[in-house]
Design a protein around this motif. Sequence first.
Motif, PDB file in Angstrom:
ATOM      1  N   PHE A 153     -34.414  63.026 -75.501  1.00  0.00           N
ATOM      2  CA  PHE A 153     -35.498  62.403 -76.267  1.00  0.00           C
ATOM      3  C   PHE A 153     -34.868  61.654 -77.427  1.00  0.00           C
ATOM      4  O   PHE A 153     -34.108  62.225 -78.201  1.00  0.00           O
ATOM      5  N   LEU A 154     -35.150  60.352 -77.500  1.00  0.00           N
ATOM      6  CA  LEU A 154     -34.531  59.476 -78.504  1.00  0.00           C
ATOM      7  C   LEU A 154     -33.008  59.526 -78.403  1.00  0.00           C
ATOM      8  O   LEU A 154     -32.285  59.474 -79.407  1.00  0.00           O
ATOM      9  N   GLY A 155     -32.522  59.645 -77.185  1.00  0.00           N
ATOM     10  CA  GLY A 155     -31.087  59.637 -76.939  1.00  0.00           C
ATOM     11  C   GLY A 155     -30.382  60.949 -77.162  1.00  0.00           C
ATOM     12  O   GLY A 155     -29.148  61.017 -77.069  1.00  0.00           O
ATOM     13  N   ALA A 156     -31.128  62.014 -77.449  1.00  0.00           N
ATOM     14  CA  ALA A 156     -30.505  63.318 -77.714  1.00  0.00           C
ATOM     15  C   ALA A 156     -31.056  64.361 -76.757  1.00  0.00           C
ATOM     16  O   ALA A 156     -32.245  64.371 -76.452  1.00  0.00           O
ATOM     17  N   ARG A 157     -30.179  65.233 -76.290  1.00  0.00           N
ATOM     18  CA  ARG A 157     -30.619  66.323 -75.421  1.00  0.00           C
ATOM     19  C   ARG A 157     -31.331  67.374 -76.255  1.00  0.00           C
ATOM     20  O   ARG A 157     -30.888  67.734 -77.350  1.00  0.00           O
ATOM     21  N   LEU A 158     -32.449  67.875 -75.741  1.00  0.00           N
ATOM     22  CA  LEU A 158     -33.254  68.836 -76.485  1.00  0.00           C
ATOM     23  C   LEU A 158     -32.534  70.155 -76.709  1.00  0.00           C
ATOM     24  O   LEU A 158     -32.905  70.934 -77.591  1.00  0.00           O
ATOM     25  N   SER A 159     -31.516  70.416 -75.917  1.00  0.00           N
ATOM     26  CA  SER A 159     -30.776  71.670 -76.053  1.00  0.00           C
ATOM     27  C   SER A 159     -29.669  71.583 -77.104  1.00  0.00           C
ATOM     28  O   SER A 159     -29.068  72.600 -77.454  1.00  0.00           O
ATOM     29  N   GLU A 160     -29.415  70.393 -77.638  1.00  0.00           N
ATOM     30  CA  GLU A 160     -28.331  70.220 -78.613  1.00  0.00           C
ATOM     31  C   GLU A 160     -28.771  70.634 -80.013  1.00  0.00           C
ATOM     32  O   GLU A 160     -29.951  70.597 -80.359  1.00  0.00           O
ATOM     33  N   THR A 161     -27.801  71.021 -80.809  1.00  0.00           N
ATOM     34  CA  THR A 161     -28.021  71.334 -82.218  1.00  0.00           C
ATOM     35  C   THR A 161     -27.141  70.406 -83.061  1.00  0.00           C
ATOM     36  O   THR A 161     -26.275  69.694 -82.525  1.00  0.00           O
ATOM     37  N   PHE A 162     -27.350  70.425 -84.353  1.00  0.00           N
ATOM     38  CA  PHE A 162     -26.506  69.623 -85.242  1.00  0.00           C
ATOM     39  C   PHE A 162     -25.049  70.051 -85.120  1.00  0.00           C
ATOM     40  O   PHE A 162     -24.133  69.215 -85.154  1.00  0.00           O
ATOM     41  N   MET A 163     -24.808  71.341 -84.946  1.00  0.00           N
ATOM     42  CA  MET A 163     -23.448  71.864 -84.897  1.00  0.00           C
ATOM     43  C   MET A 163     -22.768  71.596 -83.556  1.00  0.00           C
ATOM     44  O   MET A 163     -21.536  71.443 -83.501  1.00  0.00           O
ATOM     45  N   THR A 164     -23.547  71.538 -82.467  1.00  0.00           N
ATOM     46  CA  THR A 164     -22.939  71.368 -81.148  1.00  0.00           C
ATOM     47  C   THR A 164     -22.901  69.918 -80.679  1.00  0.00           C
ATOM     48  O   THR A 164     -22.214  69.610 -79.707  1.00  0.00           O
ATOM     49  N   ALA A 165     -23.647  69.040 -81.358  1.00  0.00           N
ATOM     50  CA  ALA A 165     -23.711  67.639 -80.944  1.00  0.00           C
ATOM     51  C   ALA A 165     -22.366  66.955 -81.145  1.00  0.00           C
ATOM     52  O   ALA A 165     -21.673  67.164 -82.153  1.00  0.00           O
ATOM     53  N   THR A 166     -21.981  66.149 -80.183  1.00  0.00           N
ATOM     54  CA  THR A 166     -20.726  65.392 -80.279  1.00  0.00           C
ATOM     55  C   THR A 166     -20.982  63.942 -80.662  1.00  0.00           C
ATOM     56  O   THR A 166     -20.064  63.246 -81.103  1.00  0.00           O
ATOM     57  N   SER A 167     -22.212  63.480 -80.487  1.00  0.00           N
ATOM     58  CA  SER A 167     -22.574  62.106 -80.806  1.00  0.00           C
ATOM     59  C   SER A 167     -23.077  62.017 -82.243  1.00  0.00           C
ATOM     60  O   SER A 167     -23.836  62.865 -82.708  1.00  0.00           O
ATOM     61  N   LEU A 168     -22.648  60.966 -82.948  1.00  0.00           N
ATOM     62  CA  LEU A 168     -23.073  60.761 -84.332  1.00  0.00           C
ATOM     63  C   LEU A 168     -24.575  60.509 -84.405  1.00  0.00           C
ATOM     64  O   LEU A 168     -25.255  61.011 -85.322  1.00  0.00           O
ATOM     65  N   SER A 169     -25.105  59.762 -83.436  1.00  0.00           N
ATOM     66  CA  SER A 169     -26.543  59.460 -83.454  1.00  0.00           C
ATOM     67  C   SER A 169     -27.378  60.732 -83.291  1.00  0.00           C
ATOM     68  O   SER A 169     -28.441  60.869 -83.902  1.00  0.00           O
ATOM     69  N   VAL A 170     -26.891  61.667 -82.467  1.00  0.00           N
ATOM     70  CA  VAL A 170     -27.611  62.928 -82.280  1.00  0.00           C
ATOM     71  C   VAL A 170     -27.564  63.751 -83.563  1.00  0.00           C
ATOM     72  O   VAL A 170     -28.561  64.362 -83.963  1.00  0.00           O
ATOM     73  N   ARG A 171     -26.420  63.743 -84.226  1.00  0.00           N
ATOM     74  CA  ARG A 171     -26.308  64.485 -85.479  1.00  0.00           C
ATOM     75  C   ARG A 171     -27.202  63.879 -86.555  1.00  0.00           C
ATOM     76  O   ARG A 171     -27.792  64.611 -87.362  1.00  0.00           O
ATOM     77  N   ILE A 172     -27.320  62.579 -86.561  1.00  0.00           N
ATOM     78  CA  ILE A 172     -28.204  61.923 -87.530  1.00  0.00           C
ATOM     79  C   ILE A 172     -29.653  62.317 -87.261  1.00  0.00           C
ATOM     80  O   ILE A 172     -30.410  62.635 -88.187  1.00  0.00           O
ATOM     81  N   LEU A 173     -30.050  62.300 -85.975  1.00  0.00           N
ATOM     82  CA  LEU A 173     -31.405  62.698 -85.602  1.00  0.00           C
ATOM     83  C   LEU A 173     -31.667  64.147 -86.003  1.00  0.00           C
ATOM     84  O   LEU A 173     -32.717  64.472 -86.576  1.00  0.00           O
ATOM     85  N   ALA A 174     -30.701  65.044 -85.728  1.00  0.00           N
ATOM     86  CA  ALA A 174     -30.858  66.453 -86.079  1.00  0.00           C
ATOM     87  C   ALA A 174     -30.951  66.629 -87.592  1.00  0.00           C
ATOM     88  O   ALA A 174     -31.765  67.422 -88.089  1.00  0.00           O
ATOM     89  N   ALA A 175     -30.125  65.879 -88.336  1.00  0.00           N
ATOM     90  CA  ALA A 175     -30.148  65.978 -89.801  1.00  0.00           C
ATOM     91  C   ALA A 175     -31.484  65.507 -90.360  1.00  0.00           C
ATOM     92  O   ALA A 175     -32.045  66.128 -91.281  1.00  0.00           O
ATOM     93  N   VAL A 176     -32.015  64.417 -89.807  1.00  0.00           N
ATOM     94  CA  VAL A 176     -33.314  63.904 -90.251  1.00  0.00           C
ATOM     95  C   VAL A 176     -34.412  64.936 -89.989  1.00  0.00           C
ATOM     96  O   VAL A 176     -35.284  65.166 -90.844  1.00  0.00           O
TER      97      VAL A 176
END
Length: 312
Positions: A153-176
Amino acid sequence: MPDILMPIKWLLEAILVGFHTGFTALGLDGNSGAAWVGSIVGLVLLVRTALIPLFVKQIKSQRNMYAIQPELKKLADKYKGKQDRESREKFAREQMDLYKKHGSSPFSSCLPLVAQMPVFFSLYSILNEAQKGAHGVGALTTDLANSFSHATFLGARLSETFMTATSLSVRILAAVMVILMTSSQFITQRQLMAKNQNPATSSSQFAQTQKIMLYVFPIIFLFSGVFFPLGVMFYWLVSNFWTMGQQFIVIRNMPTPGSIAHKEREARLAKRGKTEKSEPAAEVQQIEDKPAQRTQPISKARAKKKPQNKGK
């Protein structure tokens, strides 16, 4: 060791899969993040609807807590400086009797949050296992778990967390999402204190506890949110938005007597030519603020004096 959350997990899985089946029937791709996020949102709405009576009870209990602050202060002054065991037990017993009499509790503001904790931990467990492709305890089969695990969803897997994400965009989404989750929690508690608190009780112990909660809970979510899967954060974020809207409606229609929200409601009613009946909570406050009338002692001479007969 038996899983004490298993009944809740079984129910949540049934609801989650039920919504997912419904969205799939409406034409959404069952493996898409949209279908799973929609299912999580549906789960939130159903759970929070079931908690409405508890939330209303919380608001009423908080109003009563503010109303009895003068009585609590009198009780504290009564036992001030008495540190013996008997006095402490009497103080605790009378305090609990006072809470029971007015239908209030110092922990009333935590009720909806505490009630959601088993749901939250169960959902976290379900999604945490699903991200590994493991089947649930009920309706969440291995295929559905794999579907959720790979849904984006929005380019990020729903099972990912801020700590486990390898993509910067996913970490930005998680941080937001963590920031939004924390901010909404702060705004909700701030709204309660700013609009629904009687200024006369702002220095009471209960009000001080509310101020502590204003900062404690957001800080907890800020630091723990980085470990939540995005699916869990969707649940908590939507739940916080629900709380903000629900609290706005309840405070607007059931404000604490003497609070800013209560004065605003009176002004709205006066503008429409209506008046509001005095509430028991407000009457308690007025009675406590009014000094008791001193009874004049009767002298012994006046007490012994016999009344004269009218016929004489």
